[in-house]
Write a protein that holds these residues in place. Structure first.
Motif, PDB file in Angstrom:
ATOM      1  N   THR A  32       0.841  -1.210   0.000  1.00 36.79           N
ATOM      2  CA  THR A  32       0.000   0.000   0.000  1.00 36.79           C
ATOM      3  C   THR A  32       0.875   1.258   0.000  1.00 36.79           C
ATOM      4  O   THR A  32       0.522   2.259  -0.614  1.00 36.79           O
ATOM      5  CB  THR A  32      -0.992   0.001   1.183  1.00 36.79           C
ATOM      6  N   GLY A  33       2.024   1.204   0.672  1.00 37.22           N
ATOM      7  CA  GLY A  33       2.932   2.360   0.674  1.00 37.22           C
ATOM      8  C   GLY A  33       3.361   2.698  -0.758  1.00 37.22           C
ATOM      9  O   GLY A  33       3.329   3.857  -1.172  1.00 37.22           O
ATOM     10  N   LEU A  36       0.467   4.202  -2.728  1.00 32.10           N
ATOM     11  CA  LEU A  36       0.219   5.606  -2.339  1.00 32.10           C
ATOM     12  C   LEU A  36       1.299   6.527  -2.892  1.00 32.10           C
ATOM     13  O   LEU A  36       0.999   7.621  -3.377  1.00 32.10           O
ATOM     14  CB  LEU A  36       0.162   5.719  -0.806  1.00 32.10           C
ATOM     15  N   ARG A  37       2.566   6.072  -2.847  1.00 37.76           N
ATOM     16  CA  ARG A  37       3.659   6.919  -3.360  1.00 37.76           C
ATOM     17  C   ARG A  37       3.502   7.150  -4.867  1.00 37.76           C
ATOM     18  O   ARG A  37       3.780   8.236  -5.375  1.00 37.76           O
ATOM     19  CB  ARG A  37       5.030   6.284  -3.038  1.00 37.76           C
ATOM     20  N   THR A  54       0.657  11.152   4.556  1.00 40.38           N
ATOM     21  CA  THR A  54       1.910  10.377   4.581  1.00 40.38           C
ATOM     22  C   THR A  54       3.119  11.249   4.940  1.00 40.38           C
ATOM     23  O   THR A  54       4.002  10.810   5.660  1.00 40.38           O
ATOM     24  CB  THR A  54       2.168   9.676   3.229  1.00 40.38           C
ATOM     25  N   GLU A  58       1.269  10.246   9.317  1.00 43.86           N
ATOM     26  CA  GLU A  58      -0.056   9.793   9.773  1.00 43.86           C
ATOM     27  C   GLU A  58      -0.615   8.748   8.816  1.00 43.86           C
ATOM     28  O   GLU A  58      -0.200   8.680   7.661  1.00 43.86           O
ATOM     29  CB  GLU A  58      -1.024  10.992   9.806  1.00 43.86           C
ATOM     30  N   LEU A  59      -1.579   7.983   9.294  1.00 47.47           N
ATOM     31  CA  LEU A  59      -2.199   6.987   8.426  1.00 47.47           C
ATOM     32  C   LEU A  59      -3.235   7.651   7.524  1.00 47.47           C
ATOM     33  O   LEU A  59      -3.928   8.583   7.939  1.00 47.47           O
ATOM     34  CB  LEU A  59      -2.900   5.903   9.251  1.00 47.47           C
ATOM     35  N   VAL A  60      -3.325   7.141   6.301  1.00 46.95           N
ATOM     36  CA  VAL A  60      -4.394   7.559   5.391  1.00 46.95           C
ATOM     37  C   VAL A  60      -5.690   6.952   5.949  1.00 46.95           C
ATOM     38  O   VAL A  60      -5.677   5.825   6.453  1.00 46.95           O
ATOM     39  CB  VAL A  60      -4.073   7.033   3.960  1.00 46.95           C
ATOM     40  N   MET A  65      -8.280   3.656   2.253  1.00 53.26           N
ATOM     41  CA  MET A  65      -7.363   2.518   2.103  1.00 53.26           C
ATOM     42  C   MET A  65      -8.106   1.256   1.706  1.00 53.26           C
ATOM     43  O   MET A  65      -7.625   0.481   0.879  1.00 53.26           O
ATOM     44  CB  MET A  65      -6.611   2.266   3.420  1.00 53.26           C
ATOM     45  N   GLY A  87       2.055  -3.799   4.360  1.00 52.04           N
ATOM     46  CA  GLY A  87       1.613  -2.475   4.831  1.00 52.04           C
ATOM     47  C   GLY A  87       0.110  -2.368   4.989  1.00 52.04           C
ATOM     48  O   GLY A  87      -0.409  -1.291   5.265  1.00 52.04           O
ATOM     49  N   PHE A  88      -0.591  -3.450   4.816  1.00 53.61           N
ATOM     50  CA  PHE A  88      -2.053  -3.488   5.002  1.00 53.61           C
ATOM     51  C   PHE A  88      -2.416  -4.840   5.596  1.00 53.61           C
ATOM     52  O   PHE A  88      -1.915  -5.848   5.115  1.00 53.61           O
ATOM     53  CB  PHE A  88      -2.760  -3.313   3.661  1.00 53.61           C
ATOM     54  N   ARG A  90      -3.326  -1.917   8.571  1.00 49.60           N
ATOM     55  CA  ARG A  90      -2.569  -1.159   9.555  1.00 49.60           C
ATOM     56  C   ARG A  90      -3.433  -0.757  10.752  1.00 49.60           C
ATOM     57  O   ARG A  90      -2.936  -0.119  11.681  1.00 49.60           O
ATOM     58  CB  ARG A  90      -2.003   0.102   8.913  1.00 49.60           C
ATOM     59  N   GLN A  94      -9.211  -1.929   9.365  1.00 51.70           N
ATOM     60  CA  GLN A  94      -8.756  -2.417   8.051  1.00 51.70           C
ATOM     61  C   GLN A  94      -8.707  -3.944   8.031  1.00 51.70           C
ATOM     62  O   GLN A  94      -9.038  -4.585   7.026  1.00 51.70           O
ATOM     63  CB  GLN A  94      -7.366  -1.860   7.710  1.00 51.70           C
ATOM     64  N   ARG A 135      12.484   9.499   0.145  1.00 54.97           N
ATOM     65  CA  ARG A 135      11.143   9.525   0.734  1.00 54.97           C
ATOM     66  C   ARG A 135      11.007  10.679   1.709  1.00 54.97           C
ATOM     67  O   ARG A 135      11.849  10.861   2.591  1.00 54.97           O
ATOM     68  CB  ARG A 135      10.860   8.198   1.463  1.00 54.97           C
ATOM     69  N   ASP A 137       9.126  10.948   4.086  1.00 61.65           N
ATOM     70  CA  ASP A 137       8.810  10.537   5.463  1.00 61.65           C
ATOM     71  C   ASP A 137       9.966   9.827   6.163  1.00 61.65           C
ATOM     72  O   ASP A 137       9.810   9.374   7.288  1.00 61.65           O
ATOM     73  CB  ASP A 137       7.536   9.678   5.493  1.00 61.65           C
TER      74      ASP A 137
HETATM   75  P1  AMP Z   1       4.998   2.202   4.095  1.00 60.11           P
HETATM   76  O1  AMP Z   1       5.720   2.305   2.782  1.00 60.11           O
HETATM   77  O2  AMP Z   1       4.270   0.902   4.240  1.00 60.11           O
HETATM   78  O3  AMP Z   1       5.899   2.493   5.277  1.00 60.11           O
HETATM   79  O4  AMP Z   1       3.869   3.334   4.101  1.00 60.11           O
HETATM   80  C1  AMP Z   1       4.212   4.714   4.003  1.00 60.11           C
HETATM   81  C2  AMP Z   1       3.055   5.573   4.493  1.00 60.11           C
HETATM   82  O5  AMP Z   1       1.894   5.337   3.683  1.00 60.11           O
HETATM   83  C3  AMP Z   1       2.598   5.277   5.916  1.00 60.11           C
HETATM   84  O6  AMP Z   1       3.378   5.973   6.891  1.00 60.11           O
HETATM   85  C4  AMP Z   1       1.151   5.787   5.871  1.00 60.11           C
HETATM   86  O7  AMP Z   1       1.114   7.198   5.923  1.00 60.11           O
HETATM   87  C5  AMP Z   1       0.713   5.375   4.464  1.00 60.11           C
HETATM   88  N1  AMP Z   1       0.093   4.032   4.461  1.00 60.11           N
HETATM   89  C6  AMP Z   1       0.576   2.896   3.881  1.00 60.11           C
HETATM   90  N2  AMP Z   1      -0.238   1.853   4.058  1.00 60.11           N
HETATM   91  C7  AMP Z   1      -1.283   2.337   4.780  1.00 60.11           C
HETATM   92  C8  AMP Z   1      -2.462   1.742   5.322  1.00 60.11           C
HETATM   93  N3  AMP Z   1      -2.730   0.438   5.166  1.00 60.11           N
HETATM   94  N4  AMP Z   1      -3.302   2.540   6.027  1.00 60.11           N
HETATM   95  C9  AMP Z   1      -3.061   3.861   6.196  1.00 60.11           C
HETATM   96  N5  AMP Z   1      -1.966   4.469   5.730  1.00 60.11           N
HETATM   97  C10 AMP Z   1      -1.069   3.724   5.028  1.00 60.11           C
END
Ligand code: AMP
Length: 191
Positions: A32-33, A36-37, A54, A58-60, A65, A87-88, A90, A94, A135, A137
């Motif tokens: 999921t990350g 989203l990217r 992101t 914070e979480l989306v 999601m 990543g899902f 989270r 969900q 990134r 973040d």
């Molecule tokens: P990751 O690459 O998995 O570390 O995700 C990077 C960022 O994407 C996280 O810090 C969240 O902001 C967002 N994100 C990824 N997966 C989710 C999810 N399942 N629910 C909510 N936010 C998510």
């Protein structure tokens, strides 16, 4: 079908180990990350909305999601051997939505692998990754926030899968091969 969830704090090695699992079991990798990217990089209005969460660590929101994931699951190629969810889920909401979504499609989660790595090591890895990842973040302030969010919102997902008898903690310290061997043993045992 083999449906694996790989869970763990930011920096625990979910993405790296997912690549090994995909190679061995020919699963479809849904990160999921990454999704989203990609949306954020497209510069779309939706991408800008995602970035507002992101970039702060914070979480989306769950509803967004769950919709994103449902679309991905519905576009899996016919004859797919299964998925690795990286990543899902989270949050517990969900997780509940995921199990409902899978059940409606005659599927279920086979195993949740929880990669366990101590906080100092996580911060160290993420700061190192930040030197090359590009990134937004991967900086100390956002990393701290992401680890807090993980403790508060994502840790309870473990208990949810413990109740379903799908939860397997795996030591996330060691060489990439050592860690993969541990995951591989757990996956073989769940089949
Ligand atoms: P990751 O690459 O998995 O570390 O995700 C990077 C960022 O994407 C996280 O810090 C969240 O902001 C967002 N994100 C990824 N997966 C989710 C999810 N399942 N629910 C909510 N936010 C998510």
């Amino acid at each position: 079908m083999l449906n694996v969830i790989i869970c763990g704090a930011p920096g625990s090695g979910k993405g790296t180990q997912s690549d090994f699992i995909v190679k061995k079991y020919q699963l479809t990798h849904l990160s999921t990350g990454d999704i989203l990217r990609k949306e954020t990089a497209s510069g779309s209005k939706f991408g800008k909305l995602i970035d507002s969460y992101t970039s702060k660590g914070e979480l989306v929101p769950d509803e967004l999601m769950v919709n994103i994931l449902a679309k991905q699951i519905d576009s899996l190629p016919a004859g797919s051997k299964g998925v690795i969810l990286d990543g899902f889920p989270r949050t517990v909401a969900q997780a509940e939505a995921l199990e409902k979504m899978l059940a409606e499609r005659g599927q279920k989660t086979s195993i949740l692998v929880d990669l366990q790595v101590g906080k100092e090591e996580l911060i160290d890895r993420l700061l190192k990754r930040g030197q090359t990842s590009g990134r937004s973040d991967d900086n100390l302030e956002t990393i701290t926030k992401r680890l807090e969010v993980y403790e508060e919102k994502t840790k309870p997902v473990s208990a949810y899968y413990q109740k379903l008898d799908k939860y397997t903690p795996v030591n996330g310290i060691g060489t990439l091969e050592e860690i993969f061997d541990r995951i591989d043993i757990a996956i073989k045992a769940c089949r």
